[in-house]
Design an enzyme around this catalytic site. Structure first.
Site, short mmCIF file in Angstrom:
data_model
loop_
_atom_site.label_atom_id
_atom_site.label_comp_id
_atom_site.label_asym_id
_atom_site.label_seq_id
_atom_site.Cartn_x
_atom_site.Cartn_y
_atom_site.Cartn_z
N GLY A 36 52.77 -13.44 -72.47
CA GLY A 36 52.04 -14.54 -73.08
C GLY A 36 50.93 -14.09 -74.02
O GLY A 36 50.34 -13.02 -73.86
N HIS A 92 54.96 -17.87 -73.63
CA HIS A 92 54.06 -18.94 -74.05
C HIS A 92 52.88 -18.42 -74.88
O HIS A 92 52.36 -17.34 -74.66
CB HIS A 92 53.53 -19.69 -72.83
CG HIS A 92 52.80 -18.83 -71.84
ND1 HIS A 92 51.46 -18.52 -71.97
CD2 HIS A 92 53.23 -18.20 -70.72
CE1 HIS A 92 51.08 -17.76 -70.96
NE2 HIS A 92 52.14 -17.54 -70.20
N ASP A 93 52.51 -19.21 -75.87
CA ASP A 93 51.31 -18.98 -76.69
C ASP A 93 51.41 -17.75 -77.58
O ASP A 93 50.38 -17.29 -78.10
CB ASP A 93 50.06 -18.87 -75.81
CG ASP A 93 49.84 -20.11 -74.95
OD1 ASP A 93 49.52 -21.16 -75.54
OD2 ASP A 93 49.97 -20.03 -73.71
#
Length: 269
Positions: A140, A122-123
């Protein structure tokens, strides 16, 4: 050629498919997705909600694109994955959406290759022309720069940055930032000099490579403190754009940069 969807594929009516899209057997495309023109989605691939991709992408079999982030704080928020054009996503790759507490999106540029069994958490942000080799694991919030190459079975710590034209050798553990134009390797990763071959192939000028070598030696292999070295290079070589970018990356590092393999633990920043 019009869009072709195999009879066994499951495509939600809320998905938006462009022209000349090919969806293979047993593939799944969920609602709230947008698939650009001329994209191929192979058998058993999954495109999850809130994923947007441009044109001419190729999503290979059994990959999962746009899955929920592996974050225990995540409670199903509407975060996104945004992908550019002409990307190749190979078998069994997983790419997860952003988190509300992060950037809210994961972003893949254009002309990237993510090889089999890689994971993009994520991200993360991958810039154009970056390559993740087989089994790379990005935690992340990792940033990967333009034309960077991450070797097979590398693990990259969350919030780390890999600069433009960097080259990470296979099975390297990246726990801090890797400056642009550099090579890194080792179980506990350390810098191994400039990515000279990659810079030459990219058409970087001799003057820029010379300036980067002098900057690298001053910052990572001299007895100067980090701040002294940065100031020295800035005074002598800052007219070269690549050197200026190199300095800006190091100065802006929040996690700190990997040290050179030749330096001992007593190096003072």
């Amino acid at each position: 050629m019009s869009t072709v969807i195999h009879p066994t594929a499951v495509v939600d009516p809320g998905a938006q498919l462009g022209e000349n899209v090919v969806v293979g057997p047993y593939a799944i495309i969920e609602a709230d997705t947008r698939i650009g023109d001329n994209t191929h989605i192979d058998a058993f691939a999954q495109i999850k909600r809130f994923t947007t991709m441009g044109s001419d992408n190729h999503i290979h079999s059994n990959s999962l694109v746009g899955g929920d982030p592996q974050d225990i704080k995540f409670k199903g928020a509407e975060t996104t994955l945004v992908m550019g054009d002409r990307n190749i996503i190979r078998e069994f790759t997983t790419i997860h959406r952003g988190t509300p507490g992060g950037r809210g999106e994961t972003r893949i540029g254009s002309d990237c290759m993510i090889m089999a069994y890689a994971h993009v958490a994520h991200d993360c942000r991958l810039s154009d022309h970056s390559i993740l080799t087989n089994c790379v694991m990005l935690a992340g919030h990792v940033d990967v720069g333009y034309h960077a190459v991450v070797g097979g079975m590398c693990g990259v710590h969350q919030f780390s940055r890999i600069g433009d034209y960097a080259f990470i050798g296979g099975m390297t553990g990246v726990t801090m930032d890797v400056p642009p134009y550099c090579m890194a390797a080792g179980t506990r990763g350390s810098l191994r000099g400039l990515n000279t071959i990659g810079l030459r192939r990219a058409g970087i000028s001799r003057e820029a490579i010379r300036g980067l070598k002098e900057a690298y030696m001053a910052i990572f292999r001299s007895e100067l403190t980090r701040q002294e070295a940065l100031s020295k290079v800035e005074a002598e070589e800052s007219e070269i754009p690549e050197v200026r970018h190199f300095l800006e990356f190091i100065r802006s590092s929040e996690r700190g940069c990997l040290s050179d393999v030749s330096r001992n633990a007593k190096h003072v920043d």
